[in-house]
Motif scaffolding. Structure first.
Motif, short mmCIF file in Angstrom:
data_model
loop_
_atom_site.label_atom_id
_atom_site.label_comp_id
_atom_site.label_asym_id
_atom_site.label_seq_id
_atom_site.Cartn_x
_atom_site.Cartn_y
_atom_site.Cartn_z
N THR A 140 40.19 55.83 -33.66
CA THR A 140 39.37 55.16 -34.61
C THR A 140 38.40 54.47 -34.06
N VAL A 141 36.84 54.86 -34.34
CA VAL A 141 35.97 54.29 -34.01
C VAL A 141 35.08 53.41 -34.85
N THR A 142 34.58 52.36 -34.54
CA THR A 142 33.81 51.36 -35.39
C THR A 142 32.51 51.53 -35.16
N PHE A 143 31.59 51.57 -36.16
CA PHE A 143 30.08 51.92 -35.85
C PHE A 143 29.39 50.41 -36.41
N ARG A 144 28.49 49.89 -35.51
CA ARG A 144 28.20 48.72 -35.68
C ARG A 144 26.64 48.53 -35.55
N ASP A 145 26.05 47.78 -36.12
CA ASP A 145 24.53 47.48 -35.95
C ASP A 145 24.03 46.57 -34.82
N ALA A 146 22.85 46.46 -34.74
CA ALA A 146 22.26 45.60 -33.50
C ALA A 146 22.88 44.22 -33.37
N ALA A 147 23.26 43.79 -34.58
CA ALA A 147 23.99 42.38 -34.77
C ALA A 147 25.13 42.36 -34.55
N GLY A 148 25.88 43.51 -34.07
CA GLY A 148 27.38 43.70 -34.20
C GLY A 148 28.17 43.64 -35.39
N GLU A 149 27.47 43.83 -36.34
CA GLU A 149 28.08 43.97 -37.75
C GLU A 149 28.77 45.12 -38.05
#
Length: 174
Positions: free
Chosen positions: A121-130
């Motif tokens: 499983t990979v979690t994709f996050r934005d620049a803020a870590g969300e």
């Protein structure tokens, strides 16, 4: 010969045939009696199965030989490795998702001695870590091998916002 004699002879021959076909004898066997070390049981290739010929017949079939060395056979699907499950595999991020490649590339390394299928499983996050999205793939990895796998971004609208890919360093067996 009388009818009764023929019936007894037929019964005796039938009994010998059944005993010979089933491999049972009252001589030396693998089964043991109460302290006498002998008794009936399965046949071995050196037993005499034909008591009517005075002990001159030997059964040389190889199909009824048994060894005490269990588990030393080769091939087949009933070995111990077939029933073993692998431990978790090691996961390494090779490349995170981007607009050019809307998937993360990871390598799954199986250091175990048995083949396995692992859930990555990979979690994709934005620049803020969300967290924007996550993806999971099951991948087969041979024993001692490494297999690359692509984990796609499910929400294509979030692809331009992805700045980080997060994953566990271990993937459990699926």
């Amino acid at each position: 010969m009388t009818s009764r004699g023929k019936t007894l002879r037929l019964a005796a021959v039938s009994t010998l045939v059944v005993l010979a076909l089933t491999g049972f004898s009252t001589g030396r066997g693998h089964g043991g009696g109460s302290g006498d070390g002998g008794g009936g049981g399965c046949s071995s290739s050196s037993q005499n199965h034909d008591s009517s010929s005075g002990g001159s017949h030997r059964d040389y079939d190889d199909d009824d030989d048994y060894d005490d060395d269990y588990g030393s056979g080769s091939g087949g699907s009933g070995g111990t490795e077939a029933s073993m499950s692998p431990d978790a595999a090691t996961v390494t991020l090779v490349d995170c998702a981007s607009e050019e490649t809307p998937y993360a590339t990871v390598e799954v390394a199986n250091t175990d001695t048995v083949d396995g299928t692992f859930s990555v499983t990979v979690t994709f996050r934005d620049a803020a870590g969300e967290e924007l999205d996550s993806g999971t793939e099951e991948v087969f990895v041979p024993a001692g091998g490494t297999t690359p796998v692509r984990i796609p971004v499910n929400d294509t609208e979030s692809v331009p916002l992805i700045k980080e890919c997060a994953l566990d360093s271990y993937a459990p067996a699926a």
